[in-house]
Write an enzyme that holds these catalytic residues in place. Structure first.
Site, PDB file in Angstrom:
ATOM      1  N   LYS A   1      -1.503  35.980  59.072  1.00 29.37           N
ATOM      2  CA  LYS A   1      -0.968  37.070  59.895  1.00 29.37           C
ATOM      3  C   LYS A   1       0.548  36.994  60.000  1.00 29.37           C
ATOM      4  CE  LYS A   1      -4.395  36.787  63.144  1.00 29.37           C
ATOM      5  NZ  LYS A   1      -5.027  36.933  64.431  1.00 29.37           N
TER       6      LYS A   1
ATOM      7  N   TYR B   1       9.742  25.366  52.069  1.00 37.33           N
ATOM      8  CA  TYR B   1      11.186  25.137  52.128  1.00 37.33           C
ATOM      9  C   TYR B   1      11.868  25.387  50.788  1.00 37.33           C
ATOM     10  CZ  TYR B   1      12.185  24.286  56.894  1.00 37.33           C
ATOM     11  OH  TYR B   1      12.415  24.513  58.223  1.00 37.33           O
TER      12      TYR B   1
ATOM     13  N   GLU C   1      13.541  21.615  65.835  1.00 39.07           N
ATOM     14  CA  GLU C   1      12.951  22.817  66.427  1.00 39.07           C
ATOM     15  C   GLU C   1      13.089  22.716  67.927  1.00 39.07           C
ATOM     16  OE1 GLU C   1       9.553  24.488  63.356  1.00 39.07           O
ATOM     17  OE2 GLU C   1       8.938  23.025  64.831  1.00 39.07           O
TER      18      GLU C   1
ATOM     19  N   ASP D   1       4.412  16.083  58.493  1.00 43.59           N
ATOM     20  CA  ASP D   1       4.561  17.537  58.661  1.00 43.59           C
ATOM     21  C   ASP D   1       5.859  18.039  58.033  1.00 43.59           C
ATOM     22  OD1 ASP D   1       3.523  19.994  59.764  1.00 43.59           O
ATOM     23  OD2 ASP D   1       5.090  19.903  61.300  1.00 43.59           O
TER      24      ASP D   1
ATOM     25  N   HIS E   1       9.016  18.838  53.143  1.00 47.94           N
ATOM     26  CA  HIS E   1      10.195  19.714  53.173  1.00 47.94           C
ATOM     27  C   HIS E   1      11.501  18.945  52.944  1.00 47.94           C
ATOM     28  CE1 HIS E   1       7.263  22.492  54.465  1.00 47.94           C
ATOM     29  NE2 HIS E   1       7.373  22.364  55.770  1.00 47.94           N
TER      30      HIS E   1
ATOM     31  N   ARG F   1      18.475  15.896  72.806  1.00 45.16           N
ATOM     32  CA  ARG F   1      18.931  15.675  71.441  1.00 45.16           C
ATOM     33  C   ARG F   1      18.120  14.590  70.729  1.00 45.16           C
ATOM     34  NH1 ARG F   1      24.213  17.832  70.356  1.00 45.16           N
ATOM     35  NH2 ARG F   1      24.688  19.262  72.037  1.00 45.16           N
TER      36      ARG F   1
HETATM   37  C1  BG6 Z   1       5.636  23.898  58.655  1.00 50.36           C
HETATM   38  C2  BG6 Z   1       5.260  22.871  59.687  1.00 50.36           C
HETATM   39  O1  BG6 Z   1       5.433  23.372  57.368  1.00 50.36           O
HETATM   40  O2  BG6 Z   1       6.999  24.235  58.803  1.00 50.36           O
HETATM   41  C3  BG6 Z   1       5.573  23.382  61.080  1.00 50.36           C
HETATM   42  O3  BG6 Z   1       3.884  22.584  59.577  1.00 50.36           O
HETATM   43  C4  BG6 Z   1       6.996  23.849  61.180  1.00 50.36           C
HETATM   44  O4  BG6 Z   1       5.342  22.359  62.031  1.00 50.36           O
HETATM   45  C5  BG6 Z   1       7.328  24.817  60.050  1.00 50.36           C
HETATM   46  O5  BG6 Z   1       7.153  24.508  62.422  1.00 50.36           O
HETATM   47  C6  BG6 Z   1       8.796  25.168  60.038  1.00 50.36           C
HETATM   48  O6  BG6 Z   1       9.026  26.177  59.108  1.00 50.36           O
HETATM   49  P1  BG6 Z   1      10.233  27.181  59.305  1.00 50.36           P
HETATM   50  O7  BG6 Z   1      10.245  27.984  58.039  1.00 50.36           O
HETATM   51  O8  BG6 Z   1       9.934  27.976  60.535  1.00 50.36           O
HETATM   52  O9  BG6 Z   1      11.443  26.338  59.470  1.00 50.36           O
END
Ligand code: BG6
Length: 489
Positions: free
Chosen positions: A19, A180, A217, A236, A241, A469
């Protein structure tokens, strides 16, 4: 011209990823006229929905780009007309055979290409590819399958998943996404390095002091605690990434831009690295915090997370590449949830200027005088280089200033979402941005011993307040290698 059809089946169509990302990306591609004339989209999931109900569900998630054309609403309607739904179990050959019939009917005997996006938990990947018999697909063109992490929890479970998938698919058919790699600035890394004379000669231990890969985040695991607690931030974000970015950053010049040439170089970087050990990392976990009259829940306050969970929501790590180019250069990674800001960036800190004539203008802190190149992946994409500059005037005062390429100023057009590029590449059969199985193995080899150690020794994460931080341990880790985090100074 041969008439061909393309079907894109989103397995797990009612899930969050579908979605939030997949349907909107498909619409954006349609809107930009990037999809072939004869395309159709199928949603497949267990819920009993009609085509109309699927359309209603996704219509709310579609948006038009900022450079809005008049016909956006029309385009949405046309797009939705190409969306269909089939309800079925993930482990039912019969239900997938019904889907196959529907696909065939719509393909009408034309050359047919089929893309399956498995937007489902990995423990049912194998059921789906087996029951849908995608290896011996009845499409007369290609059949490809996109899968997305988590690819296991460690080397062993990942290898097991690869083995099982390869029973029912050829490696050619598998497209492993790391979203990423679809981000604009990550794509740009190779352009920056290999099409500008001024960067590549500096791209080594001779001039670079350290490289920092930072992901933060400003929200916690809200609602995803169940998934997250099983994986943690290292699996994760770091193992995929950030490590992918590191590989692209550090690789040798590939023979060409072909997917195999690039992935060969990336895998070499990964294989030149020493697996991480406990002393190379620090881990953290956010705790509840009240700020401005608002209370933010801690990680373990989440009802889907066990009270005594030791799962890290933050980690910092130091990695080293043992080759001629990078020997001794720390690559520091930092990734965390529930921090003070949302940001992803690559920071390159250069060495001191030897015999700097302007030494006395910097006081005692020569670190402040070094150049730093920053690629801000998100938000507000930018590339900037910190330089020393003379403050205009009669005196001789130096100032740190930025040569700044701010994307929104230079390229006012909206930047496509990572999923758009990746879907388009999968349709085109371009594998450059997808992860090859040997890359995946190499990535797991680096992190598996550490992950096992963290779990076996029940290493307690350092708590940090929601919205802060992060743990101070990250500073000590960096200091061990004479590094200061660029995002905090
Ligand atoms: C995902 C992770 O691969 O990437 C998430 O599982 C994370 O935990 C997300 O929030 C972040 O992606 P973006 O594109 O919002 O930076």
């Amino acid at each position: 011209e041969v008439q061909s059809t393309l079907s894109i089946t989103v397995v797990g169509a009612s899930g969050d990823l579908a979605k939030k990302k997949i349907f909107p990306a498909l619409f954006a591609l349609y809107y930009e006229d990037c999809l072939p004339e004869n395309f159709m989209i199928f949603g497949y999931a267990r819920s009993k929905l009609t085509d109309e109900e699927l359309r209603n569900m996704i219509s709310g998630t579609l948006t038009c780009r900022i450079d809005k054309r008049e016909n956006c609403e029309d385009k949405m309607e046309q797009f939705l007309k190409r969306c269909f739904y089939h309800s079925g179990q993930y482990n039912s050959e019969e239900n997938f055979a019904e889907l196959d019939m529907k696909l065939k009917e719509k393909e009408g005997g034309k050359l047919s290409n089929r893309l399956f996006y498995l937007s489902i938990p990995p423990n049912i990947f194998v059921d789906v590819v087996r029951c849908a018999s995608l290896k011996a697909s009845s499409a007369n063109g290609w059949t490809r399958v996109i899968v997305e992490k988590p690819f296991g929890r460690d080397s062993e479970s990942s290898a097991e998943l690869t083995r099982s998938l390869k029973q029912y698919l050829t490696e050619d058919q598998i497209f492993r996404i790391d979203h990423y790699l679809g981000k604009e600035l990550v794509e740009n890394l190779s352009v920056l390095r290999f099409s500008n004379l001024v960067f590549e000669p500096l791209w080594s231990r001779n001039y670079i002091r350290n490289v920092q890969l930072i992901f933060s985040e400003d929200f916690g695991t809200e609602g995803r605690g169940g998934y997250f607690d099983h994986y943690g931030i290292i699996r994760d974000i770091m193992q995929n990434h950030l490590l992918q970015i590191l590989a692209l950053f550090a690789m040798e010049t590939p023979v060409s831009l072909d997917a195999e040439d690039i992935r060969n170089e990336k895998v070499k970087v990964l294989r030149s690295m020493r697996p991480l050990q406990l002393e190379d990392v620090i881990v953290g976990q956010y705790k509840g915090h009240s700020k401005g009259g608002k209370t933010y829940q801690g990680y373990t306050d989440d009802t889907t997370v066990p009270n005594n969970s030791l799962t890290p929501t933050f980690a910092a790590a130091a990695l080293f590449i043992n080759n001629a180019r990078w020997d001794g250069v720390p690559f520091l990674m930092k990734a965390g949830k529930a921090l003070h800001t949302k940001r992803a960036e690559i920071r390159v800190q250069f060495r001191h200027v030897p015999g700097n004539l302007f030494k006395r203008n910097f006081g005692t802190d020569l670190d402040k005088a070094t150049n730093e190149l920053v690629l801000r992946v998100q938000p507000d994409e930018a590339i900037y280089l910190k330089i020393n500059n003379k403050v205009p005037g009669l005196g001789m005062r130096l100032d740190r200033s930025d040569l700044n390429l701010l994307y929104r100023a230079r390229y006012p057009r909206e930047i496509p979402d990572a999923y758009e590029r990746l879907l388009l590449d999968a349709i085109a059969g371009e594998r450059r941005l997808f992860i090859r199985s040997d890359e995946l193995d190499a990535a797991w080899s680096l992190f598996t011993p550490l992950l096992k150690d963290l779990e076996d020794k029940k290493i307690a994460p350092e708590l940090y307040p929601y919205g802060s931080r992060g743990p101070v341990g990250a500073h000590y880790l960096a200091a061990k290698y004479n590094v200061r985090w660029g995002d905090l100074s």
